[in-house]
Design a protein around this motif. Structure first.
Motif, PDB file in Angstrom:
ATOM      1  N   VAL A   1     -10.809  53.465   3.407  1.00 55.86           N
ATOM      2  CA  VAL A   1      -9.822  54.198   3.843  1.00 55.86           C
ATOM      3  C   VAL A   1      -8.080  54.193   3.645  1.00 55.86           C
ATOM      4  CG1 VAL A   1      -8.438  55.432   5.945  1.00 55.86           C
ATOM      5  CG2 VAL A   1     -10.900  55.444   5.644  1.00 55.86           C
ATOM      6  N   ALA A   2      -7.737  52.794   3.212  1.00 57.14           N
ATOM      7  CA  ALA A   2      -6.275  52.619   3.160  1.00 57.14           C
ATOM      8  C   ALA A   2      -5.941  52.405   2.231  1.00 57.14           C
ATOM      9  CB  ALA A   2      -5.402  51.116   3.574  1.00 57.14           C
ATOM     10  N   TYR A   3      -6.730  52.152   0.924  1.00 58.77           N
ATOM     11  CA  TYR A   3      -6.651  52.482  -0.313  1.00 58.77           C
ATOM     12  C   TYR A   3      -6.180  54.352  -0.635  1.00 58.77           C
ATOM     13  CZ  TYR A   3      -7.548  51.925  -5.418  1.00 58.77           C
ATOM     14  OH  TYR A   3      -7.674  52.038  -6.996  1.00 58.77           O
ATOM     15  N   LEU A   4      -7.232  54.447  -0.443  1.00 59.31           N
ATOM     16  CA  LEU A   4      -7.102  55.625  -0.464  1.00 59.31           C
ATOM     17  C   LEU A   4      -5.700  57.089  -0.016  1.00 59.31           C
ATOM     18  CD1 LEU A   4     -10.896  57.387  -0.692  1.00 59.31           C
ATOM     19  CD2 LEU A   4     -10.077  56.785  -2.275  1.00 59.31           C
ATOM     20  N   LYS A   5      -5.537  56.753   1.311  1.00 64.11           N
ATOM     21  CA  LYS A   5      -4.067  57.080   1.626  1.00 64.11           C
ATOM     22  C   LYS A   5      -3.159  57.200   0.997  1.00 64.11           C
ATOM     23  CE  LYS A   5      -2.729  59.767   4.755  1.00 64.11           C
ATOM     24  NZ  LYS A   5      -2.707  61.368   4.863  1.00 64.11           N
ATOM     25  N   ALA A   6      -2.911  55.833   0.033  1.00 61.11           N
ATOM     26  CA  ALA A   6      -2.137  55.726  -0.498  1.00 61.11           C
ATOM     27  C   ALA A   6      -1.705  56.746  -1.440  1.00 61.11           C
ATOM     28  CB  ALA A   6      -1.293  54.229  -0.667  1.00 61.11           C
ATOM     29  N   ARG A   7      -2.530  56.952  -2.126  1.00 61.47           N
ATOM     30  CA  ARG A   7      -2.841  57.699  -3.286  1.00 61.47           C
ATOM     31  C   ARG A   7      -3.275  59.477  -2.962  1.00 61.47           C
ATOM     32  NH1 ARG A   7      -3.638  52.357  -2.989  1.00 61.47           N
ATOM     33  NH2 ARG A   7      -3.415  51.325  -5.053  1.00 61.47           N
ATOM     34  N   VAL A   8      -4.188  59.786  -2.225  1.00 61.25           N
ATOM     35  CA  VAL A   8      -3.809  61.315  -2.083  1.00 61.25           C
ATOM     36  C   VAL A   8      -3.378  61.950  -0.487  1.00 61.25           C
ATOM     37  CG1 VAL A   8      -6.761  60.993  -3.394  1.00 61.25           C
ATOM     38  CG2 VAL A   8      -6.460  60.998  -0.854  1.00 61.25           C
ATOM     39  N   ASP A   9      -3.430  62.943  -0.511  1.00 64.43           N
ATOM     40  CA  ASP A   9      -2.721  63.736   0.203  1.00 64.43           C
ATOM     41  C   ASP A   9      -3.310  63.118   2.029  1.00 64.43           C
ATOM     42  OD1 ASP A   9      -0.823  64.476  -1.259  1.00 64.43           O
ATOM     43  OD2 ASP A   9      -1.567  66.887  -1.464  1.00 64.43           O
ATOM     44  N   GLU A  10      -4.931  63.693   1.516  1.00 60.68           N
ATOM     45  CA  GLU A  10      -5.796  64.222   3.511  1.00 60.68           C
ATOM     46  C   GLU A  10      -7.296  63.010   3.164  1.00 60.68           C
ATOM     47  OE1 GLU A  10      -7.622  67.144   6.111  1.00 60.68           O
ATOM     48  OE2 GLU A  10      -6.178  68.053   4.138  1.00 60.68           O
ATOM     49  N   VAL A  11      -7.208  62.406   3.819  1.00 61.51           N
ATOM     50  CA  VAL A  11      -8.717  61.490   4.011  1.00 61.51           C
ATOM     51  C   VAL A  11      -9.055  61.607   4.525  1.00 61.51           C
ATOM     52  CG1 VAL A  11      -9.830  58.886   3.745  1.00 61.51           C
ATOM     53  CG2 VAL A  11      -7.607  59.418   2.124  1.00 61.51           C
ATOM     54  N   ILE A  12     -10.696  62.017   4.743  1.00 56.74           N
ATOM     55  CA  ILE A  12     -11.622  62.393   5.869  1.00 56.74           C
ATOM     56  C   ILE A  12     -12.623  61.120   5.773  1.00 56.74           C
ATOM     57  CG2 ILE A  12     -13.679  64.466   6.585  1.00 56.74           C
ATOM     58  CD1 ILE A  12     -11.808  66.362   5.248  1.00 56.74           C
ATOM     59  N   PHE A  13     -12.640  60.560   6.866  1.00 59.93           N
ATOM     60  CA  PHE A  13     -14.166  59.449   6.947  1.00 59.93           C
ATOM     61  C   PHE A  13     -15.338  60.299   8.220  1.00 59.93           C
ATOM     62  CE2 PHE A  13     -15.910  56.570   9.321  1.00 59.93           C
ATOM     63  CZ  PHE A  13     -16.191  55.657   8.408  1.00 59.93           C
ATOM     64  N   ASP A  14     -16.117  60.811   7.526  1.00 61.35           N
ATOM     65  CA  ASP A  14     -17.317  61.015   7.363  1.00 61.35           C
ATOM     66  C   ASP A  14     -17.867  59.339   8.579  1.00 61.35           C
ATOM     67  OD1 ASP A  14     -17.161  63.868   6.936  1.00 61.35           O
ATOM     68  OD2 ASP A  14     -18.977  63.392   5.432  1.00 61.35           O
ATOM     69  N   ALA A  15     -18.002  59.614   9.179  1.00 66.28           N
ATOM     70  CA  ALA A  15     -18.983  58.678  10.324  1.00 66.28           C
ATOM     71  C   ALA A  15     -20.444  58.927   9.809  1.00 66.28           C
ATOM     72  CB  ALA A  15     -18.654  58.400  11.589  1.00 66.28           C
ATOM     73  N   GLU A  16     -21.318  58.032   9.283  1.00 64.19           N
ATOM     74  CA  GLU A  16     -21.932  58.210   8.784  1.00 64.19           C
ATOM     75  C   GLU A  16     -23.188  57.688   9.741  1.00 64.19           C
ATOM     76  OE1 GLU A  16     -25.654  57.374   4.758  1.00 64.19           O
ATOM     77  OE2 GLU A  16     -24.707  56.299   5.932  1.00 64.19           O
ATOM     78  N   HIS A  17     -24.359  58.819  10.712  1.00 61.88           N
ATOM     79  CA  HIS A  17     -25.677  57.833  11.221  1.00 61.88           C
ATOM     80  C   HIS A  17     -24.935  58.037  13.065  1.00 61.88           C
ATOM     81  CE1 HIS A  17     -28.520  57.730   9.437  1.00 61.88           C
ATOM     82  NE2 HIS A  17     -28.722  57.460   8.084  1.00 61.88           N
ATOM     83  N   PHE A  18     -23.765  58.307  13.067  1.00 56.73           N
ATOM     84  CA  PHE A  18     -22.757  58.359  14.045  1.00 56.73           C
ATOM     85  C   PHE A  18     -23.573  57.837  15.002  1.00 56.73           C
ATOM     86  CE2 PHE A  18     -19.729  59.348  17.778  1.00 56.73           C
ATOM     87  CZ  PHE A  18     -18.860  58.396  17.829  1.00 56.73           C
ATOM     88  N   PHE A  19     -24.106  59.470  15.818  1.00 49.07           N
ATOM     89  CA  PHE A  19     -24.806  59.597  17.226  1.00 49.07           C
ATOM     90  C   PHE A  19     -26.012  58.568  16.897  1.00 49.07           C
ATOM     91  CE2 PHE A  19     -22.594  63.529  15.753  1.00 49.07           C
ATOM     92  CZ  PHE A  19     -22.370  63.698  17.079  1.00 49.07           C
ATOM     93  N   ASP A  20     -26.551  58.575  16.290  1.00 49.74           N
ATOM     94  CA  ASP A  20     -27.576  57.330  16.400  1.00 49.74           C
ATOM     95  C   ASP A  20     -27.288  55.873  16.813  1.00 49.74           C
ATOM     96  OD1 ASP A  20     -29.954  58.311  15.027  1.00 49.74           O
ATOM     97  OD2 ASP A  20     -29.328  59.148  13.231  1.00 49.74           O
ATOM     98  N   GLY A  21     -25.884  55.415  16.364  1.00 46.50           N
ATOM     99  CA  GLY A  21     -25.107  54.645  16.330  1.00 46.50           C
ATOM    100  C   GLY A  21     -24.869  54.515  17.478  1.00 46.50           C
TER     101      GLY A  21
END
Length: 530
Positions: free
Chosen positions: A130-150
């Protein structure tokens, strides 16, 4: 109520559906249609994962969009490398989209079993990516895969994964029900926990439909503070599909009062749904809520009588609000109201006490018992209506047809020839034609005899031909001797119409439908010239 954005993943997650295949140009066309609808984010695919997605991102750089932000999708960097050397992250940056979405593991089982890494290392992958991408693009969205099972299996670790993404600069975290097995109450519990743990953070929902709850879970998440819904048009997606945006959007707009895409754009919803189905070469689901052809179709006589007085009696929203239309069906369950509605729709103003109505209703119910289905063949119904009104069509009269089918060698195509005799304007026409099968030969022979008198018959084209074996019809003997219903959709330069025939003989049923199609064309043209 929080402003809600719509994130469409039809081009990526939806394209993983069985029987759905999209070319690069298909994806470009759909992207523009989604933009016209007012969608806020369009996820174009995973750069580098396949040639189609790679070509899409190369092509889409040359296009502009009024409403939507294009998004590239990928994963956190590989555990054995660093973000600056990871080919996946490099591909995301090469796509040059203003938004990048990456998914990471939030279920401890997936970190230790699927990735085979320690739990702290998984948090590092999330934060570093996330940090690497945020330094290079306007907007970063993080998809929390399997969040509800986790969340169900190790609540604290799932929340730590979200914290890692947010602290690294993620603009939004998306809670994913990747297996689609979470109940709506469980979604509510998890969303409340996220909202309490991260006050002020922007989060969304990405639900799969394996328990038929993706739409309900999405709406519940919004009700509890989610500011983005991810889904697909028509609910396309892997296994049982994703949250259906064609249901999510109108529920948010019309039921919760959230101005997501706006009332005017909402009227384009059905058109968009059908457009995507057509591009995907999949038949639209007629019973789909809001946008399906049956969503506002009424068959029972009592229902029709009520909606003629006030449509709210059997319609939870107005069809026009989602670009749909109210339909009244004709069947053996029809009452006078159905007849009056359909007649008025076709331009015939009948009185409910007119004996024609009773006579026509009796005839329709008798024919329906034989297998006729006038609810799907409006052109045939109008011809029956005119006959009941004492206004039968008189363009030609049938005398005789004869069809020969012959197959002389095992691997050779059968040879078909049809002979037709009809009376036209005081003359007897005796014509013959060959064709690709008996129906095509009959159609060609009949038109050959009529086109000299009615040249505009040359405009019509067969658009669709369907045969259905009927069970339980009158005199149904079963098997190959069953009654069949033939539906023919015909079109010319301006219109398309459906006609029908029923018989235990498939050629006779087809003949009935062909004759109705030609009669309707002649009647339509005559009415236009009058």
């Amino acid at each position: 109520m929080t402003n809600v954005t719509i994130y469409d993943t039809t081009l990526r997650d939806g394209a993983q559906a069985e029987e759905l295949n999209l070319t690069t140009q298909d994806k470009v066309r759909i992207a523009h249609k989604l933009d016209e609808l007012g969608i806020h984010y369009i996820e174009g695919g995973w750069p580098g994962s396949n040639p189609t997605d790679g070509k899409f991102f190369d092509e889409i750089k040359h296009h502009t969009f009024e409403n939507a932000k294009l998004t590239a999708f990928g994963s956190t960097h590989l555990a054995k490398t660093t973000p600056d050397k990871d080919p996946n992250l490099a591909g995301l940056l090469e796509a040059e989209t203003p938004v990048v979405t990456i998914f990471g593991k939030t279920w401890d089982l997936h970190a230790t079993t699927a990735l085979g890494i320690e739990l702290p290392r998984n948090l590092e992958l999330i934060a570093n990516s996330v940090a690497y991408l945020k330094a290079r693009v306007d907007e970063v969205i993080f998809d929390a895969e399997h969040f509800f099972d986790g969340f169900k299996h190790n609540r604290e670790y799932a929340l730590e994964a979200l914290a890692a993404a947010l602290e690294a600069g993620a603009d939004r975290i998306i809670l994913c029900d990747t297996n689609g097995g979470t109940l709506t109450g469980e979604v509510g519990e998890a969303v409340k926990a996220v909202a309490a743990r991260f006050p002020g953070a922007s989060f969304g929902i990405h639900a799969h439909n394996d328990s038929e709850l993706a739409v309900a879970n999405s709406i519940e998440a919004v009700r509890l503070g989610a500011s983005q819904v991810q889904g697909t048009i028509n609910g396309y997606g892997e296994r049982c599909g994703n949250a259906n945006l064609c249901s999510v959007i109108p529920n948010l707009e019309l039921k919760l009062g959230i101005g997501v895409i706006g009332a005017e754009n909402l009227k384009r919803l059905r058109l968009t749904s059908n457009f995507v189905s057509e591009i995907a070469n999949l038949r639209p689901f007629m019973r789909q809520p809001f946008v399906g052809s049956s969503a506002f179709a009424h068959k029972g006589g009592i229902h029709v009588s009520a909606i003629l007085k006030d449509s709210r009696t059997y319609e939870h929203v107005t069809p026009q609000s989602v670009g749909n239309v109210q339909r009244v069906l004709l069947s053996d369950q029809a009452g006078k109201s159905n007849i009056l509605f359909k007649a008025r729709e076709l331009g015939y103003d009948l009185d409910k006490n007119d004996p024609t109505v009773d006579r026509l209703l009796k005839e329709l119910k008798q024919k329906e018992s034989m297998g006729y289905e006038y609810s799907v063949a409006d052109a045939s119904f109008e011809l029956v209506l005119r006959e009941a009104l004492g206004k039968p069509l008189d363009y030609f009269h049938f005398r005789h047809f004869f069809v020969v089918d012959a197959k002389r060698e095992e691997d050779a195509e059968p040879f078909t020839e049809a002979t037709v005799i009809v009376d036209v304007k005081g003359q007897q026409e005796h014509t013959a034609a060959t064709g690709m099968g008996p129906v095509n030969a009959l159609d060609r022979a009949l038109r050959k005899g009529l086109e000299r008198f009615y040249p505009r018959l040359g405009e019509i084209r067969l658009l669709d031909f369907k045969v259905r074996v009927l069970s339980g019809a009158v005199r149904d003997t079963g098997g190959t001797a069953s009654f069949v219903r033939v539906l023919i959709e015909t079109g010319d330069k301006t219109d398309r119409w459906t006609t029908m025939g029923v018989s235990h003989n498939i050629i006779e049923a087809s003949w009935q439908a062909v004759v109705d199609a030609i009669n309707y064309k002649l009647f339509k043209d005559e009415s236009a010239e009058a």
